[in-house]
Design a protein around this motif. Sequence first.
Motif, PDB file in Angstrom:
ATOM      1  N   GLY A  66       0.839  -1.188   0.018  1.00  0.00           N
ATOM      2  CA  GLY A  66       0.065   0.187   0.057  1.00  0.00           C
ATOM      3  C   GLY A  66       0.842   1.213   0.083  1.00  0.00           C
ATOM      4  O   GLY A  66       0.159   2.217   0.094  1.00  0.00           O
ATOM      5  N   LEU A  81      -1.379   9.035   1.630  1.00  0.00           N
ATOM      6  CA  LEU A  81      -1.987   8.429   2.927  1.00  0.00           C
ATOM      7  C   LEU A  81      -3.272   9.686   3.112  1.00  0.00           C
ATOM      8  O   LEU A  81      -3.085  10.767   3.544  1.00  0.00           O
ATOM      9  N   GLU A  85      -7.831   6.322   6.172  1.00  0.00           N
ATOM     10  CA  GLU A  85      -6.937   5.266   5.984  1.00  0.00           C
ATOM     11  C   GLU A  85      -5.957   5.380   7.499  1.00  0.00           C
ATOM     12  O   GLU A  85      -5.596   4.559   8.373  1.00  0.00           O
ATOM     13  N   ASP A  88      -8.091   4.708  10.539  1.00  0.00           N
ATOM     14  CA  ASP A  88      -7.832   3.171  10.635  1.00  0.00           C
ATOM     15  C   ASP A  88      -6.623   2.453  11.166  1.00  0.00           C
ATOM     16  O   ASP A  88      -6.842   1.532  11.956  1.00  0.00           O
ATOM     17  N   LEU A  89      -5.721   2.873  10.536  1.00  0.00           N
ATOM     18  CA  LEU A  89      -4.417   2.324  11.066  1.00  0.00           C
ATOM     19  C   LEU A  89      -3.847   2.453  12.735  1.00  0.00           C
ATOM     20  O   LEU A  89      -3.807   1.698  13.356  1.00  0.00           O
ATOM     21  N   LYS A 165       3.436   1.185   8.171  1.00  0.00           N
ATOM     22  CA  LYS A 165       2.519   2.151   7.797  1.00  0.00           C
ATOM     23  C   LYS A 165       2.545   3.032   8.911  1.00  0.00           C
ATOM     24  O   LYS A 165       2.427   4.609   8.503  1.00  0.00           O
TER      25      LYS A 165
END
Length: 227
Positions: A66, A81, A85, A88-89, A165
């Motif tokens: 990703g 990013l 997202e 969410d991470l 990430k």
Amino acid sequence: MEQAGAEQAGPRGRLSPQALCRAIREDVIRGVHRPGSRLTEESMAARYGVSRVPVREALRTLEAEGFVQSRPYAGIVVVELDEAEAEDLLEVRALLEPLGAGRAALRRTPEQLGRLKELLSLGRAAIEDGRLDEVARLNSRFHEVIAAASGSRTLSQLVTQLSQKIAWVYSVDLPRRAQDSWHEHEEIVAAVERGDPEAAREVVARHIAAARSAYRRRAPGAAGEDA
């Protein structure tokens, strides 16, 4: 410490495929390759001193992770990013890492505890010297060792994948909080050393909440390095 990016470029083909992928990933996280920028096989091969074949393989891996995506007529570009997202991470991290810390308090080995204390010392020295890239690397490693100390291979693999990430999320306009963060790391290690799973879960949850709050308060143009 292994340096990422152009510093690693040497005789053509010298980097292993895994090292090449890691170097490109770290340069994406550090902002060397900015969101939206094109990563061509030719330019990456020249930058990292390798042939195009391992570059192609590395870019496939990074796309699966990703970090980059293939766009029609543009080729491979660095992903931007988005807030959804990122949130969410951070939410997934808040669920996984306290669980790992609680287990680590019960299952850690003397070697793993020693490694955590070594990382604390290295982190303090890096903060004092202003070596922020090093602090970020040590931070990711600290959380990976905590996960490994949980004794769960699945949890360790998930946290290791997530940490890459997460480092990217926190590299974007995060107010500096390295000193506070490293003090929180010391509290985590103390709880793990005492064998207190409830305290370990609680202090990790507070640590993640503080980092998440700092991310949400980030100011445009602020540089960040630790979580």
